[in-house]
Design an enzyme around this catalytic site. Structure first.
Site, PDB file in Angstrom:
ATOM      1  N   TYR A  51       0.831  -1.207   0.000  1.00 15.42           N
ATOM      2  CA  TYR A  51       0.000   0.000   0.000  1.00 15.42           C
ATOM      3  C   TYR A  51       0.871   1.265   0.000  1.00 15.42           C
ATOM      4  O   TYR A  51       1.820   1.392   0.759  1.00 15.42           O
ATOM      5  CB  TYR A  51      -0.922   0.026   1.219  1.00 15.42           C
ATOM      6  CG  TYR A  51      -1.679   1.332   1.342  1.00 15.42           C
ATOM      7  CD1 TYR A  51      -2.736   1.619   0.479  1.00 15.42           C
ATOM      8  CD2 TYR A  51      -1.311   2.310   2.271  1.00 15.42           C
ATOM      9  CE1 TYR A  51      -3.410   2.820   0.553  1.00 15.42           C
ATOM     10  CE2 TYR A  51      -1.978   3.511   2.358  1.00 15.42           C
ATOM     11  CZ  TYR A  51      -3.029   3.765   1.493  1.00 15.42           C
ATOM     12  OH  TYR A  51      -3.697   4.956   1.563  1.00 15.42           O
ATOM     13  N   ASN A 193       0.952  12.032   4.717  1.00 17.18           N
ATOM     14  CA  ASN A 193       0.426  11.332   5.889  1.00 17.18           C
ATOM     15  C   ASN A 193       1.164  11.872   7.109  1.00 17.18           C
ATOM     16  O   ASN A 193       2.381  12.048   7.075  1.00 17.18           O
ATOM     17  CB  ASN A 193       0.666   9.828   5.778  1.00 17.18           C
ATOM     18  CG  ASN A 193      -0.552   9.071   5.288  1.00 17.18           C
ATOM     19  OD1 ASN A 193      -0.574   7.861   5.304  1.00 17.18           O
ATOM     20  ND2 ASN A 193      -1.577   9.778   4.835  1.00 17.18           N
ATOM     21  N   TYR A 277     -13.938  34.115  45.369  1.00 24.46           N
ATOM     22  CA  TYR A 277     -13.239  32.926  44.875  1.00 24.46           C
ATOM     23  C   TYR A 277     -12.205  33.253  43.798  1.00 24.46           C
ATOM     24  O   TYR A 277     -11.167  32.595  43.703  1.00 24.46           O
ATOM     25  CB  TYR A 277     -14.249  31.936  44.284  1.00 24.46           C
ATOM     26  CG  TYR A 277     -15.048  31.156  45.290  1.00 24.46           C
ATOM     27  CD1 TYR A 277     -14.944  31.391  46.656  1.00 24.46           C
ATOM     28  CD2 TYR A 277     -15.932  30.168  44.870  1.00 24.46           C
ATOM     29  CE1 TYR A 277     -15.689  30.673  47.573  1.00 24.46           C
ATOM     30  CE2 TYR A 277     -16.693  29.433  45.774  1.00 24.46           C
ATOM     31  CZ  TYR A 277     -16.567  29.690  47.117  1.00 24.46           C
ATOM     32  OH  TYR A 277     -17.295  28.978  48.017  1.00 24.46           O
ATOM     33  N   PHE A 326      -1.385   7.882  11.683  1.00 24.19           N
ATOM     34  CA  PHE A 326      -1.767   9.201  11.187  1.00 24.19           C
ATOM     35  C   PHE A 326      -3.001   9.766  11.875  1.00 24.19           C
ATOM     36  O   PHE A 326      -3.328  10.932  11.704  1.00 24.19           O
ATOM     37  CB  PHE A 326      -2.032   9.132   9.677  1.00 24.19           C
ATOM     38  CG  PHE A 326      -2.941   7.987   9.291  1.00 24.19           C
ATOM     39  CD1 PHE A 326      -4.265   7.959   9.665  1.00 24.19           C
ATOM     40  CD2 PHE A 326      -2.439   6.915   8.574  1.00 24.19           C
ATOM     41  CE1 PHE A 326      -5.093   6.910   9.322  1.00 24.19           C
ATOM     42  CE2 PHE A 326      -3.249   5.854   8.221  1.00 24.19           C
ATOM     43  CZ  PHE A 326      -4.589   5.850   8.598  1.00 24.19           C
ATOM     44  N   GLU A 411     -12.401   6.124   5.598  1.00 23.18           N
ATOM     45  CA  GLU A 411     -11.952   6.865   6.772  1.00 23.18           C
ATOM     46  C   GLU A 411     -13.199   7.273   7.552  1.00 23.18           C
ATOM     47  O   GLU A 411     -13.672   8.402   7.471  1.00 23.18           O
ATOM     48  CB  GLU A 411     -11.123   8.070   6.325  1.00 23.18           C
ATOM     49  CG  GLU A 411      -9.866   7.619   5.576  1.00 23.18           C
ATOM     50  CD  GLU A 411      -9.367   8.624   4.562  1.00 23.18           C
ATOM     51  OE1 GLU A 411      -9.878   9.762   4.532  1.00 23.18           O
ATOM     52  OE2 GLU A 411      -8.466   8.278   3.777  1.00 23.18           O
TER      53      GLU A 411
END
Length: 500
Positions: A51, A193, A277, A326, A411
């Site tokens: 890939y 990437n 405070y 990534f 994705e």
């Protein structure tokens, strides 16, 4: 010149890089780069399908690309992904982004040649910053669009800001005496990437937050003296019993800043028991914010030199393994926590300003001006602070819990890290404005206690504030003074050297 070992990066080193230190990778890193590139060459020669080296990308990963078209594959990858929109990222962010990419590549698991490293270092050496649109990344599969714009400039596409002059990339490269880079197998994917854009923006926000936090600590101490508030809540013993490290540090810093104050000594035995405070609980609130910032710093320091491209090359095994480094979820969480911390820093600061301009709470003239009515004094600067605090709240919804599927569902979960980081940067600027207004207010309040004097450190702070914003006698135009003090906060001029 910083000679960088990507496997030994510290927060202080990153701070120096953010400030613009010149850099080069060390020899060991370059040896790792060469070995990794050789591994990719062996994979290509061996004919295996891997890939990103000889396949398509994303949903097209099953498409085998013939050897004769691998250069075309890499070129098309960069051009197709150079699709960002929006205003350009600030130059210091782009510079840091390039440095972070060098660090990741220098780990020797990305398969790029030395020519790629030289091209990136060449940009840094000549102050040639790619023009990179801020929008277009969802923080998964890497910061694809921003990093593609960075890479495209090396190839002669897009735009480069050359020492402040915007030029077409090809013209800028010619001026630099560099030829356009032709990418080899895996190199385009290695460059786009990664989480370097998100991480660079988040680090920029973190270092701004560091300066804002230091100035807010100093402003809070000055406000205590303006109120004639108690220093007893900053007794170290109280914080030690709770044990939270940020609280202990903040209490100690406030006690140090107020030590020796003549104003504190003047009301040592007064009957006032408790302050609001926003004054009394500064160690607890600011300390909790400090712990968040410290944790974000830890995450971003790790991420700065991480290997976050895909696939990852293991030279000793002659293998390239596809994974998911990534995905920028750690960066997204870190950026959102920076935003949360700064929101509280600003909220506390605005409340102290509100107390000081309220005569019922402070015992000082209304809005800290004489001849009130004719003069509005600090009435509306407090409104500006309130507006900034409310804007910060609207930005505080965490981007890190959002997601939207991309790439035809391949994705299907993304981090939104760049959006989280950009929001953090905006909140840092806003909070700097809130703290600037508190500094003006606190300085004015301390003036009303003359001839009593505050501590030596706070006298120095008071003088720096007065150098940009004189004592208020009657109403005047405020915006320029406020902007100057906001800029001084962001420049670290009012933080007393505070670092995380």
């Amino acid at each position: 010149m910083l000679i960088l070992d990507p496997e030994a990066i510290t927060l202080d080193t990153l701070r120096q890089l953010w400030l613009g230190a010149a850099v080069t990778l060390d020899d060991t890193a370059m040896q790792r780069v060469a070995a990794s590139a050789a591994a990719v060459s062996r994979i290509v020669a061996g004919g295996d399908t891997v890939y990103g080296i000889n396949t398509g990308f994303g949903l097209l990963a099953n498409e085998r690309i013939p050897a004769g078209r691998l250069a075309e594959l890499q070129r098309n990858l960069i051009l197709s992904h150079s699709c960002g929109l929006g205003e350009p990222l600030p130059r210091q962010v782009v510079r840091l982004m390039i440095v972070l990419k060098l660090l990741g590549l220098g780990r020797g698991h990305s398969g790029v040649r030395r020519e790629v490293i030289d091209a990136l270092q060449g940009l840094l050496a000549r102050d040639a910053m790619p023009v990179i649109p801020a929008q277009g990344s969802v923080g998964a599969s890497g910061d694809l669009a921003p990093l593609a714009h960075m890479t495209a400039t090396l190839m002669g596409f897009g735009w480069i800001d050359l020492a402040g002059e915007r030029l077409a990339a090809g013209e800028a490269l010619a001026r630099l005496g560099r030829s356009p880079l032709e990418l080899g197998p895996k190199e385009g994917l290695a460059l786009i990437n990664g989480t370097q854009a998100s991480t660079a923006i988040a680090l920029d926000a973190l270092f701004a937050a560091e300066r804002v936090f230091g100035a807010a600590l100093a402003a809070g101490a000055l406000s205590v003296d303006a109120l004639k508030g108690s220093v007893k809540p900053f007794d170290r013993r109280i914080s030690l019993l709770r044990g939270q490290p940020g609280q202990i540090r903040v209490a100690g810093e406030l006690a140090r800043l107020l030590e020796g104050s003549g104003i504190v000594a003047s009301h040592h035995r007064c009957g006032r028991v408790q302050d609001p405070y926003s004054f009394r609980c500064q160690p607890q609130v600011m300390g909790a914010a400090l712990d968040l910032l410290a944790n974000a710093a830890r995450t971003l320091t790790i991420e700065a030199a991480a290997v976050t491209d895909n696939p990852i090359v293991f030279e000793d095994e002659h293998a390239a393994i596809s994974g998911g480094n990534f995905h920028a979820q750690p960066v997204a969480f870190a950026a959102d926590t920076i935003t949360m911390a700064l929101c509280e820093v600003g909220s506390l600061s605005e409340r102290r300003t509100s107390v000081l301009v309220d005569p019922k709470m402070s015992g000082l003239p209304a809005f800290l001006v004489d001849d009130g009515g004719v003069n509005s004094g600090l009435m509306i600067p407090q409104v500006t602070a309130a507006a900034l605090v409310s804007e910060n709240k609207s930005l505080a919804f965490p981007a890190s819990v959002d997601s939207i599927p991309t790439s035809a569902g391949q994705e299907d979960h993304v981090s939104m890290a760049p959006i989280a980081a950009r929001k953090a940067a905006t909140v840092a600027r806003n909070t700097a404005g809130v703290v600037a207004i508190e500094l003006i207010t606190a300085a004015q309040g301390v003036d009303y206690h003359a001839p009593l004097a505050t501590s030596e450190p706070l006298q120095a702070l008071h003088a720096r504030v007065r150098g940009l914003s004189p004592h208020l006698e009657a109403d005047r135009y405020w915006a320029d003074e406020m902007a100057a003090l906001q800029a001084a906060v962001l420049a670290g001029e009012l933080s007393g050297g505070f670092v995380l």
